[in-house]
Structure formats: C-alpha cells, structure tokens
Write a protein that holds these residues in place. Structure first.
Motif, PDB file in Angstrom:
ATOM      1  N   THR A 164      76.733  34.642 -35.319  1.00  0.00           N
ATOM      2  CA  THR A 164      76.998  35.317 -36.585  1.00  0.00           C
ATOM      3  C   THR A 164      77.816  34.389 -37.475  1.00  0.00           C
ATOM      4  O   THR A 164      78.785  33.796 -37.019  1.00  0.00           O
ATOM      5  CB  THR A 164      77.788  36.622 -36.335  1.00  0.00           C
ATOM      6  OG1 THR A 164      77.055  37.424 -35.426  1.00  0.00           O
ATOM      7  CG2 THR A 164      78.022  37.377 -37.609  1.00  0.00           C
ATOM      8  N   VAL A 165      77.423  34.264 -38.749  1.00  0.00           N
ATOM      9  CA  VAL A 165      78.198  33.421 -39.665  1.00  0.00           C
ATOM     10  C   VAL A 165      78.913  34.239 -40.739  1.00  0.00           C
ATOM     11  O   VAL A 165      79.762  33.728 -41.442  1.00  0.00           O
ATOM     12  CB  VAL A 165      77.335  32.309 -40.313  1.00  0.00           C
ATOM     13  CG1 VAL A 165      76.861  31.327 -39.267  1.00  0.00           C
ATOM     14  CG2 VAL A 165      76.187  32.858 -41.099  1.00  0.00           C
ATOM     15  N   TYR A 166      78.558  35.520 -40.872  1.00  0.00           N
ATOM     16  CA  TYR A 166      79.282  36.375 -41.811  1.00  0.00           C
ATOM     17  C   TYR A 166      79.115  37.824 -41.366  1.00  0.00           C
ATOM     18  O   TYR A 166      78.207  38.161 -40.604  1.00  0.00           O
ATOM     19  CB  TYR A 166      78.774  36.206 -43.247  1.00  0.00           C
ATOM     20  CG  TYR A 166      77.361  36.691 -43.465  1.00  0.00           C
ATOM     21  CD1 TYR A 166      77.119  37.977 -43.936  1.00  0.00           C
ATOM     22  CD2 TYR A 166      76.272  35.880 -43.189  1.00  0.00           C
ATOM     23  CE1 TYR A 166      75.828  38.431 -44.117  1.00  0.00           C
ATOM     24  CE2 TYR A 166      74.985  36.328 -43.378  1.00  0.00           C
ATOM     25  CZ  TYR A 166      74.766  37.612 -43.846  1.00  0.00           C
ATOM     26  OH  TYR A 166      73.481  38.050 -44.023  1.00  0.00           O
ATOM     27  N   HIS A 167      79.993  38.677 -41.849  1.00  0.00           N
ATOM     28  CA  HIS A 167      79.849  40.113 -41.613  1.00  0.00           C
ATOM     29  C   HIS A 167      80.474  40.870 -42.776  1.00  0.00           C
ATOM     30  O   HIS A 167      81.476  40.446 -43.344  1.00  0.00           O
ATOM     31  CB  HIS A 167      80.473  40.540 -40.277  1.00  0.00           C
ATOM     32  CG  HIS A 167      81.955  40.467 -40.271  1.00  0.00           C
ATOM     33  ND1 HIS A 167      82.640  39.303 -40.008  1.00  0.00           N
ATOM     34  CD2 HIS A 167      82.902  41.410 -40.517  1.00  0.00           C
ATOM     35  CE1 HIS A 167      83.934  39.528 -40.086  1.00  0.00           C
ATOM     36  NE2 HIS A 167      84.120  40.805 -40.395  1.00  0.00           N
ATOM     37  N   PHE A 168      79.844  41.965 -43.141  1.00  0.00           N
ATOM     38  CA  PHE A 168      80.360  42.821 -44.207  1.00  0.00           C
ATOM     39  C   PHE A 168      81.453  43.704 -43.648  1.00  0.00           C
ATOM     40  O   PHE A 168      81.306  44.271 -42.562  1.00  0.00           O
ATOM     41  CB  PHE A 168      79.228  43.687 -44.781  1.00  0.00           C
ATOM     42  CG  PHE A 168      78.340  42.945 -45.726  1.00  0.00           C
ATOM     43  CD1 PHE A 168      78.569  42.992 -47.088  1.00  0.00           C
ATOM     44  CD2 PHE A 168      77.286  42.185 -45.257  1.00  0.00           C
ATOM     45  CE1 PHE A 168      77.753  42.298 -47.974  1.00  0.00           C
ATOM     46  CE2 PHE A 168      76.464  41.489 -46.122  1.00  0.00           C
ATOM     47  CZ  PHE A 168      76.707  41.548 -47.481  1.00  0.00           C
ATOM     48  N   ASP A 169      82.554  43.831 -44.401  1.00  0.00           N
ATOM     49  CA  ASP A 169      83.607  44.717 -43.932  1.00  0.00           C
ATOM     50  C   ASP A 169      84.140  45.644 -45.024  1.00  0.00           C
ATOM     51  O   ASP A 169      84.804  46.619 -44.715  1.00  0.00           O
ATOM     52  CB  ASP A 169      84.740  43.940 -43.266  1.00  0.00           C
ATOM     53  CG  ASP A 169      85.361  42.885 -44.152  1.00  0.00           C
ATOM     54  OD1 ASP A 169      84.883  42.671 -45.272  1.00  0.00           O
ATOM     55  OD2 ASP A 169      86.345  42.275 -43.710  1.00  0.00           O
ATOM     56  N   LYS A 170      83.843  45.378 -46.294  1.00  0.00           N
ATOM     57  CA  LYS A 170      84.318  46.241 -47.379  1.00  0.00           C
ATOM     58  C   LYS A 170      83.251  47.221 -47.852  1.00  0.00           C
ATOM     59  O   LYS A 170      83.584  48.332 -48.255  1.00  0.00           O
ATOM     60  CB  LYS A 170      84.776  45.409 -48.573  1.00  0.00           C
ATOM     61  CG  LYS A 170      86.133  44.802 -48.422  1.00  0.00           C
ATOM     62  CD  LYS A 170      86.569  44.221 -49.741  1.00  0.00           C
ATOM     63  CE  LYS A 170      87.950  43.642 -49.640  1.00  0.00           C
ATOM     64  NZ  LYS A 170      88.392  43.065 -50.902  1.00  0.00           N
ATOM     65  N   THR A 229      70.275  39.104 -38.264  1.00  0.00           N
ATOM     66  CA  THR A 229      70.653  38.104 -37.259  1.00  0.00           C
ATOM     67  C   THR A 229      72.025  37.529 -37.604  1.00  0.00           C
ATOM     68  O   THR A 229      73.033  38.049 -37.133  1.00  0.00           O
ATOM     69  CB  THR A 229      69.589  36.985 -37.147  1.00  0.00           C
ATOM     70  OG1 THR A 229      69.413  36.367 -38.426  1.00  0.00           O
ATOM     71  CG2 THR A 229      68.272  37.528 -36.644  1.00  0.00           C
ATOM     72  N   ILE A 230      72.072  36.495 -38.414  1.00  0.00           N
ATOM     73  CA  ILE A 230      73.344  35.799 -38.661  1.00  0.00           C
ATOM     74  C   ILE A 230      74.358  36.636 -39.435  1.00  0.00           C
ATOM     75  O   ILE A 230      75.527  36.279 -39.500  1.00  0.00           O
ATOM     76  CB  ILE A 230      73.135  34.439 -39.338  1.00  0.00           C
ATOM     77  CG1 ILE A 230      72.517  34.603 -40.716  1.00  0.00           C
ATOM     78  CG2 ILE A 230      72.309  33.525 -38.456  1.00  0.00           C
ATOM     79  CD1 ILE A 230      72.511  33.333 -41.543  1.00  0.00           C
TER      80      ILE A 230
END
Length: 129
Positions: free
Chosen positions: A34-40, A25-26
């Motif tokens: 959304t409060v965060y997202h993985f990008d690396k 979810t978040i």
C-alpha cells in the motif's frame, strides 16, 4: 460511430480500469503493498471528481496537441495529477502517503510514475490510427 469516438471509449475504459485497480490495490490498507490510504474522506469523494476531471483534461490536451508530438499531452496531463497530489499532500490531506516501504516521498513518486504510465497509454490509445 466515428473511429475517434471508439478510441476515446477505449481510452476511458483503460483509464477507469487503471484507477479502479489502483484504488483496490495500492490504495487499500488491506493490500500487501500500500502506498496511500484515505483517512479523512471516503476514497470515492476524491477519486471520482479528480479522475473524471483528469480524463477530461487528458482528452482536451490530446485534442489541442493532436498535430504535435505525443509527449506534450502526456506531460501536461501528468502535471494535472502532480498538482492534485501535491495539493493533497500539503493542503487537503484527504489521504496519507504510507511510510513503508519507501517513505511518504517514495509513495508520492510511485503514484506520479503510475500516472505517467496511465497518461501515456491513454494518449497512445487516443492517437492510434
């Protein structure tokens, strides 16, 4: 099986479900809030080892403070996650805190509040009579 083991299993189930729901979810850029997202890195490469260690940490401190007030293992367990989130923000940057709607700092603190809740519920489950 001893009653303590059932409580640990119940806490582990709640803990795993909480982490899973948080990630889908978040922590999911396709979710409306959304409060965060993985990008690396993929989410599981951070989430699995950190949350497994965090649960072990929670169990350890609940055992150490089993005859003390419940706030002690909650605070110490939450500090583990606060350190992890801070290390990610300033050093690793495996995931980014969303700017919207509350800014990156607001997103960071939403996550910490959710960890406080998770540590509190797990500590209560572990200690219930």
């Amino acid at each position: 099986m001893k009653k303590e083991y059932y409580r640990i299993i119940q806490a582990a189930i709640f803990y795993c479900c909480s982490v899973f729901v948080g990630e889908i979810t978040i922590g999911n850029p396709d979710f409306p809030f959304t409060v965060y997202h993985f990008d690396k890195i993929p989410a599981w490469q951070w989430s699995v080892p950190v949350h497994f260690t965090g649960f072990c940490w929670l169990l350890f401190w609940n055992n150490i403070f089993r005859r003390q007030v419940i706030i002690l293992p909650i605070v110490v367990s939450t500090l583990f996650f606060l350190v992890g989130e801070t290390a990610n923000w300033f050093v690793f940057q495996f995931f980014k805190y969303e700017e919207s709607p509350l800014g990156a700092a607001g997103s960071f603190w939403i996550i910490i509040v959710l960890y406080i809740g998770m540590c509190t519920v797990c500590s209560y489950i572990i200690r219930k009579t």
